[in-house]
Design a protein around this motif. Sequence first.
Motif, PDB file in Angstrom:
ATOM      1  N   ALA A  52       0.830  -1.196   0.000  1.00 49.38           N
ATOM      2  CA  ALA A  52       0.000   0.000   0.000  1.00 49.38           C
ATOM      3  C   ALA A  52       0.873   1.259   0.000  1.00 49.38           C
ATOM      4  O   ALA A  52       2.025   1.232   0.435  1.00 49.38           O
ATOM      5  N   ARG A  53       0.295   2.336  -0.477  1.00 45.37           N
ATOM      6  CA  ARG A  53       1.005   3.603  -0.475  1.00 45.37           C
ATOM      7  C   ARG A  53       1.139   4.094   0.965  1.00 45.37           C
ATOM      8  O   ARG A  53       0.161   4.085   1.724  1.00 45.37           O
ATOM      9  N   GLU A  54       2.338   4.527   1.333  1.00 44.38           N
ATOM     10  CA  GLU A  54       2.657   4.895   2.714  1.00 44.38           C
ATOM     11  C   GLU A  54       3.048   6.366   2.803  1.00 44.38           C
ATOM     12  O   GLU A  54       3.862   6.845   1.995  1.00 44.38           O
ATOM     13  N   LEU A  55       2.487   7.068   3.777  1.00 45.11           N
ATOM     14  CA  LEU A  55       2.894   8.453   4.017  1.00 45.11           C
ATOM     15  C   LEU A  55       4.226   8.448   4.745  1.00 45.11           C
ATOM     16  O   LEU A  55       4.335   7.884   5.838  1.00 45.11           O
TER      17      LEU A  55
ATOM     18  N   TYR B 221       6.325  15.956  10.157  1.00 49.77           N
ATOM     19  CA  TYR B 221       5.955  14.610  10.577  1.00 49.77           C
ATOM     20  C   TYR B 221       6.823  13.642   9.787  1.00 49.77           C
ATOM     21  O   TYR B 221       7.030  13.819   8.581  1.00 49.77           O
ATOM     22  N   THR B 222       7.314  12.618  10.473  1.00 50.25           N
ATOM     23  CA  THR B 222       8.091  11.570   9.807  1.00 50.25           C
ATOM     24  C   THR B 222       7.573  10.221  10.279  1.00 50.25           C
ATOM     25  O   THR B 222       7.384  10.017  11.478  1.00 50.25           O
ATOM     26  N   ALA B 223       7.328   9.332   9.362  1.00 49.74           N
ATOM     27  CA  ALA B 223       6.834   8.009   9.706  1.00 49.74           C
ATOM     28  C   ALA B 223       7.842   7.269  10.579  1.00 49.74           C
ATOM     29  O   ALA B 223       9.061   7.455  10.444  1.00 49.74           O
ATOM     30  N   GLN B 224       7.333   6.438  11.443  1.00 45.38           N
ATOM     31  CA  GLN B 224       8.199   5.688  12.364  1.00 45.38           C
ATOM     32  C   GLN B 224       9.208   4.842  11.597  1.00 45.38           C
ATOM     33  O   GLN B 224      10.341   4.677  12.039  1.00 45.38           O
ATOM     34  N   SER B 225       8.802   4.344  10.456  1.00 46.88           N
ATOM     35  CA  SER B 225       9.670   3.459   9.682  1.00 46.88           C
ATOM     36  C   SER B 225      10.921   4.165   9.156  1.00 46.88           C
ATOM     37  O   SER B 225      11.900   3.503   8.801  1.00 46.88           O
ATOM     38  N   VAL B 226      10.896   5.488   9.086  1.00 47.15           N
ATOM     39  CA  VAL B 226      12.044   6.225   8.558  1.00 47.15           C
ATOM     40  C   VAL B 226      12.575   7.268   9.536  1.00 47.15           C
ATOM     41  O   VAL B 226      13.508   8.010   9.220  1.00 47.15           O
ATOM     42  N   LYS B 227      11.992   7.312  10.722  1.00 48.33           N
ATOM     43  CA  LYS B 227      12.397   8.327  11.699  1.00 48.33           C
ATOM     44  C   LYS B 227      13.879   8.199  12.034  1.00 48.33           C
ATOM     45  O   LYS B 227      14.385   7.101  12.237  1.00 48.33           O
TER      46      LYS B 227
END
Length: 122
Positions: A44-47, A59-65
Motif C-alpha cells: 500500500a502507499r505509505e505516508l 511529521y516523519t513516519a516511524q519506519s524512517v524516523k
Amino acid sequence: QVHLVESGGGLVQAGGSLRVSCVASGRTISRSSMGWFRQAPGKARELVAVISGGGATTYTAQSVKGRFTISRDNAKNTVSLQMNSLEPEDTAVYYCTVEPMVIGSHPRADYWGQGTQVTVSS
C-alpha cells in the motif's frame, strides 16, 4: 492547478544516501503542507513525511524516523526529502504531494507528482 515534478531518485547501496526533490509550478505552495508518499511493489502507499507551509512543523513516519528529513524552500517552490542510512526496504516509488493526508487507510492529496523510483540494493 499545481504541477509537481520530482527528481533525484536512483539506485544506491544499502547504507547510502539519496536526496529527492520536487518543484511545484502553477501557483505558490508556501501556504500548503507538502509531503512524500511512497509505494513499494505489492504494498500500500505509505505516508513518509509531511512539512507544514511555513516549515516549522514536520511529521516523519516511524519506519524512517531518524533517517529521513523533509525540508522546503518556499522561495523556490521546492520540497526535498533527504534519505540517509537507506535500507532495501526503502525501495519504492516516491511521490511528492500537496496537502497530503490519510483518511481511514486511504492516501489522499490535493496534487500528486508522477513519482521517482528509489532502489536500494543489499
